[in-house]
Write a protein that holds these residues in place. Structure first.
Motif, short mmCIF file in Angstrom:
data_model
loop_
_atom_site.label_atom_id
_atom_site.label_comp_id
_atom_site.label_asym_id
_atom_site.label_seq_id
_atom_site.Cartn_x
_atom_site.Cartn_y
_atom_site.Cartn_z
N ILE A 14 0.83 -1.21 0.00
CA ILE A 14 0.00 0.00 0.00
C ILE A 14 0.87 1.27 0.00
N GLN A 15 0.65 2.11 -1.01
CA GLN A 15 1.34 3.40 -1.10
C GLN A 15 0.38 4.57 -0.84
N VAL A 16 -0.91 4.34 -1.06
CA VAL A 16 -1.92 5.38 -0.86
C VAL A 16 -3.09 4.82 -0.06
N ILE A 17 -3.45 5.52 0.99
CA ILE A 17 -4.62 5.19 1.78
C ILE A 17 -5.72 6.17 1.37
N GLY A 18 -6.71 5.67 0.64
CA GLY A 18 -7.83 6.51 0.23
C GLY A 18 -8.79 6.71 1.39
N ALA A 19 -8.89 7.95 1.86
CA ALA A 19 -9.69 8.23 3.05
C ALA A 19 -11.02 8.90 2.72
N GLY A 20 -11.35 8.99 1.44
CA GLY A 20 -12.61 9.63 1.06
C GLY A 20 -13.81 8.75 1.31
N LEU A 21 -14.93 9.36 1.60
CA LEU A 21 -16.17 8.63 1.80
C LEU A 21 -16.67 8.06 0.48
N PRO A 22 -17.53 7.04 0.52
CA PRO A 22 -18.15 6.56 -0.72
C PRO A 22 -18.89 7.71 -1.41
N ARG A 23 -19.01 7.61 -2.72
CA ARG A 23 -19.70 8.60 -3.55
C ARG A 23 -18.96 9.93 -3.61
N PHE A 42 -7.39 -1.57 -4.17
CA PHE A 42 -8.43 -2.30 -3.44
C PHE A 42 -9.57 -1.32 -3.16
N HIS A 43 -10.55 -1.28 -4.07
CA HIS A 43 -11.76 -0.48 -3.84
C HIS A 43 -12.69 -1.34 -2.99
N CYS A 44 -12.85 -0.95 -1.73
CA CYS A 44 -13.49 -1.83 -0.76
C CYS A 44 -14.89 -2.30 -1.17
N GLY A 45 -15.71 -1.37 -1.67
CA GLY A 45 -17.06 -1.75 -2.05
C GLY A 45 -17.08 -2.76 -3.17
N THR A 46 -16.22 -2.56 -4.16
CA THR A 46 -16.15 -3.47 -5.30
C THR A 46 -15.62 -4.83 -4.87
N TYR A 85 -4.98 -6.62 2.39
CA TYR A 85 -4.36 -5.66 1.47
C TYR A 85 -3.05 -6.15 0.85
N ASP A 86 -2.68 -7.37 1.15
CA ASP A 86 -1.44 -7.90 0.59
C ASP A 86 -1.51 -7.96 -0.94
N GLY A 87 -0.58 -7.30 -1.61
CA GLY A 87 -0.55 -7.32 -3.07
C GLY A 87 -1.24 -6.15 -3.73
N TYR A 88 -1.66 -5.16 -2.94
CA TYR A 88 -2.34 -3.99 -3.50
C TYR A 88 -1.51 -2.72 -3.30
N ALA A 89 -1.63 -1.80 -4.25
CA ALA A 89 -0.86 -0.55 -4.20
C ALA A 89 -1.61 0.56 -3.48
N ALA A 90 -2.93 0.45 -3.39
CA ALA A 90 -3.73 1.49 -2.74
C ALA A 90 -5.05 0.90 -2.28
N THR A 91 -5.69 1.60 -1.36
CA THR A 91 -7.03 1.23 -0.90
C THR A 91 -7.92 2.45 -0.98
N THR A 92 -9.18 2.25 -1.36
CA THR A 92 -10.16 3.33 -1.42
C THR A 92 -11.50 2.83 -0.91
N ASP A 93 -12.40 3.76 -0.57
CA ASP A 93 -13.77 3.46 -0.19
C ASP A 93 -13.85 2.90 1.23
N SER A 94 -15.09 2.76 1.72
CA SER A 94 -15.35 2.22 3.06
C SER A 94 -15.36 0.68 3.02
N PRO A 95 -14.91 0.04 4.12
CA PRO A 95 -14.57 0.59 5.43
C PRO A 95 -13.12 1.06 5.58
N GLY A 96 -12.30 0.93 4.53
CA GLY A 96 -10.92 1.37 4.65
C GLY A 96 -10.80 2.84 5.01
N LEU A 106 0.06 0.32 9.81
CA LEU A 106 0.55 -0.77 8.97
C LEU A 106 1.45 -0.27 7.85
N TYR A 107 1.11 0.92 7.31
CA TYR A 107 1.84 1.44 6.15
C TYR A 107 2.29 2.87 6.44
N PRO A 108 3.36 3.00 7.25
CA PRO A 108 3.80 4.33 7.72
C PRO A 108 4.28 5.26 6.62
#
Length: 259
Positions: A14-23, A42-46, A85-96, A106-108
């Motif tokens: 993980i290089q980017v933690i997407g902290a935006g709300l859904p929508r 890793f788009h959590c909803g998808t 999140y193993d193997g992903y470059a970023a996470t977005t959406d809830s609940p992340g 985890l990803y300082p």
């Protein structure tokens, strides 16, 4: 919400933690990150609704540990997140987006980027989401589908998480404001970026220290249309599975009666 689940890429972190709300343009944001980071997002909803059943099951376990909040639960939560999140470059959406403190631990070195939009239009958009996710017949329709049979339990735990963080049962524009303030409290200023997908490549590339992609238009994915498409897909799949079950049962009963 994205159009299809991403597949993990071994060795990617993980290089980017997407902290935006859904929508808030998370689907477009996810695709843009995949291009810039050259790795899956890793788009959590998808991932929860279209990915392997283990992903929604893992989220349920993780959210239960988050809600419990004990020391052993916190440790178990971090272990589950690291596995998810193993193997992903970023996470977005809830609940992340509501697990930012845990993900920063985890990803300082990861950047925290919150996608934003007008709070009033966000509130209206979330009301549309509620229409599809809380249909009264959904649990029964989805029951024959591996993974998705747990969807209502997943939504219930998401609601618990949002209630505790924002003190609201139904998302409103106040939820949006409280989320922004919460991020400012838990994320160091130098790690936090607010970004509107309507601004395109330039501010996102600047935040990540990346060159603007040449001859690649910024991706624009309609979150609302994606959610509606996925909701209809699963309802149709559930009804089809029930029809098959009833057909097999009727055939079996007819055979028994014939004998």
């Amino acid at each position: 919400m994205g159009q299809k689940p991403s597949v993990p890429q071994p060795g990617t972190t993980i290089q980017v933690i997407g902290a935006g709300l859904p929508r808030t343009g998370t689907a477009s944001f996810s695709k843009a990150l995949e291009i810039l980071l050259e790795g899956p997002t890793f788009h959590c909803g998808t991932q929860a609704t279209l990915g392997p059943p283990i992903q929604i099951k893992t989220w349920i376990q993780a959210l239960k540990h988050w809600a419990a909040g004990g020391d052993s639960d916190k440790k178990a939560l971090l272990e589950l997140l690291a596995r998810q999140y193993d193997g992903y470059a970023a996470t977005t959406d809830s609940p992340g987006g509501q697990l930012v403190p845990e993900l920063m631990a985890l990803y300082p070195d990861a950047k925290v980027i919150c996608t934003v939009r007008d709070p009033v239009s966000w509130e209206k958009s979330m009301n549309q989401v509620m229409h599809y996710t809380f249909l009264w017949f959904l649990r029964g329709v989805l029951f024959p589908l591996p993974g998705m049979r747990h969807f209502i339990d997943y939504l219930t735990l998401l609601s618990v998480q949002w209630k505790r963080l924002y003190d609201e049962d139904v998302p409103t524009r106040q939820t949006y404001y409280r989320h922004i303030e919460w991020l400012k409290e838990v994320v160091p200023e130098h790690r936090l970026v607010f970004y509107d997908v309507r601004d395109g490549w330039e501010p996102l590339c600047k935040a990540l220290g990346k060159e603007v992609p040449k001859d690649i238009p910024f991706p624009h994915i309609n979150d609302g249309e994606a959610i509606e498409k996925i909701a209809r897909l699963h309802i149709r799949r559930g009804l089809t599975r029930w029809a098959f079950i009833f057909a097999v049962g009727a055939t079996g009963l007819a055979w028994v009666l014939y004998r």
